[in-house]
Design an enzyme around this catalytic site. Structure first.
Site, PDB file in Angstrom:
ATOM      1  N   ASN A 156       0.824  -1.200   0.000  1.00  0.00           N
ATOM      2  CA  ASN A 156       0.000   0.000   0.000  1.00  0.00           C
ATOM      3  C   ASN A 156       0.864   1.258   0.000  1.00  0.00           C
ATOM      4  OD1 ASN A 156      -1.977   2.024   0.480  1.00  0.00           O
ATOM      5  ND2 ASN A 156      -3.277   0.547   1.518  1.00  0.00           N
ATOM      6  N   ASP A 157       1.439   1.591   1.130  1.00  0.00           N
ATOM      7  CA  ASP A 157       2.206   2.834   1.237  1.00  0.00           C
ATOM      8  C   ASP A 157       3.403   2.873   0.297  1.00  0.00           C
ATOM      9  OD1 ASP A 157       0.505   3.757   3.277  1.00  0.00           O
ATOM     10  OD2 ASP A 157       1.624   2.622   4.774  1.00  0.00           O
TER      11      ASP A 157
END
Length: 468
Positions: free
Chosen positions: A394-395
């Site tokens: 994600n990040d």
């Protein structure tokens, strides 16, 4: 004839050289297993020789030998059990525990030495080493337990500290601890060690508790360094050369790794230790507005896209570890290679919850090492990728790092999957990552979302590809 102490020091030197070579070999996936084995043998040699030295000096009766043997058996048994039973997704927690146990062992050894210390041995350098060992070891032990709790997502470790100014509190604790250690060194008195332990316990909690989950890879690397420094200090306490060398190696390598992790996140160590990664102001409104144009897909549609792909890049994240999808991903990659596609894996330095987490997972699935590409190597050619498949990350793929200067991850190097022709994101939901911020990649024009458990999703894609 050679004195027994000379022989012992020569064997220590051999063990130290083995540690150095083992550590060097662990820097590359092809030789990491062999390096780990060499380092383990070196540690066994060090333990056996140290036990012999204690006996030769008359410091161990048969009861002492029995305790050493029991310790070896119990410790080896626990180690073997953990190595066999702990799942790969729990490896970060295990590393955190190992760091803590290393720090705790240093505290016990320093404390035991302090109890049996004679006036002749209570010199300034010895007392300083005992104080430093107790300080760093205690902080490492309790800090590692907090890190374990955060990684395990135990609720109590997710709550903020009930301290109005935790940074100022930590600064006061640090000053008090330095004064206590100085008192030990200057006076030769041992009673401050008790207060060193108490204050360092509090500091271990207050240092790590405020740190967010996104910074856990950095924290684990730093605590690993702390455990090495504590061991080196303990080596000075008991005058053990191999412990000084091995502890220094761990301490130095941990600091280097911490710096690499910080660089990969575009954050300073001070920012990690005394700041938190909070969701910040961005250029988007609500999540509903941001994700209004999200397009979902199916395994059959993905299979048709992959059928025409010449270059496919997998981007693994912590979700891959949770789903235990590494073997399924390998099978899909093999299918695509059989169809003539080039397959690679883009590895972000802080993907997962510990340094090298993704490398370890993929190595377990026998993914060829030459297919693993570091972020700096893969990014310049991401525009030539036909399909980028993001699994549980994600990040580390969030384009806000490059586009929003107000984002908490602004400037953090990411794997630039948004440049690929087609991006497929496999996730259970649109939930944010550790940084707790939205990801506009999910709504990009070239992105398709496949909402499912990582392992099940990949297995469904494998079946669909086979049916074409």
């Amino acid at each position: 004839m050679l004195d027994s102490h000379i022989i012992v020091n020569l064997v220590y030197l051999v063990a130290a050289v083995m540690f150095i070579f083992g550590l060097k070999m662990m820097a590359h996936p092809r030789t990491a297993v062999r390096g780990n084995l060499i380092s383990s043998i070196a540690m066994l040699i060090a333990v056996v020789v140290t036990s012999y030295l204690i006996f030769a000096d008359g410091g161990a009766s048969w009861v002492g030998w029995l305790l050493i043997a029991v310790g070896l058996v119990i410790g080896s048994g626990i180690g073997i059990f953990l190595a066999v039973k702990v799942e790969m997704k729990q490896m970060p927690q295990l590393v955190a525990l190992f760091n803590g146990l290393g720090g705790g062992a240093s505290v016990f050894v320093a404390g035991a030495e302090l109890l049996g210390l004679t006036d002749a041995r209570a010199t300034a350098d010895v007392m300083l080493a005992i104080g430093i060992s107790g300080l760093i070891g205690t902080v490492t032990f309790w800090g590692s337990l907090v890190a374990f709790g955060k990684l395990q997502e135990i609720e109590i470790f997710e709550k903020p500290l009930p301290i109005p100014a935790p940074q100022a509190f930590n600064a006061v604790l640090a000053v008090v601890l330095l004064i206590l250690v100085a008192v030990m060194a200057s006076t030769g008195m041992g009673w401050p060690f008790i207060f060193v332990f108490i204050c360092a316990t509090a500091l271990g909690f207050t240092l790590v508790m405020p740190i967010g989950g996104a910074d856990m890879p950095v924290v684990i690397a730093l605590l690993n360094s702390y455990s090495g420094l504590a061991a080196a200090a303990t080596g000075f306490v008991i005058d053990n050369n191999v412990l000084i060398i091995s502890g220094s190696l761990v301490g130095a390598s941990g600091i280097i790794l911490t710096q690499i992790m910080c660089k990969a996140m575009n954050r300073s160590l001070i920012n990690v230790l005394f700041g938190t990664m909070q969701a910040g102001g961005g250029t988007f409104g609500s999540d509903d507005e941001l994700y209004a144009n999200v397009r979902s897909t199916s395994a059959d549609d993905i299979a048709m896209i992959l059928d025409n792909a010449q270059r496919v890049v997998f981007v693994p994240g912590y979700g891959l570890a949770v789903a235990q999808a590494q073997h399924a991903v390998r099978d899909l990659a093999n299918l695509l290679k059989d169809k003539g596609a080039t397959v690679e894996y883009a590895i972000h330095p802080v993907a997962g919850r510990m340094p090298g987490h993704m490398n370890v997972l993929l190595a377990e699935a026998d993914v060829p090492y030459d297919q693993l590409k570091e972020m700096d190597e893969i990014n310049p050619t991401m525009g030539q990728v036909d399909v980028a498949i993001v699994i549980g990350a994600n990040d580390v793929v969030n384009p806000l790092a490059n586009t929003d200067p107000n984002s908490p991850i602004a400037g953090m190097p990411i794997i630039e999957v948004d440049k690929a022709r087609t991006v497929i994101v496999i996730k259970r939901s649109l939930s944010p990552g550790f940084a707790k911020i939205p990801n506009p990649l999910f709504a990009a024009e070239n992105t398709l979302m496949f909402f499912a458990d990582g392992k099940k999703a990949v297995l469904d894609i494998v079946s669909a590809v086979k049916d074409l």
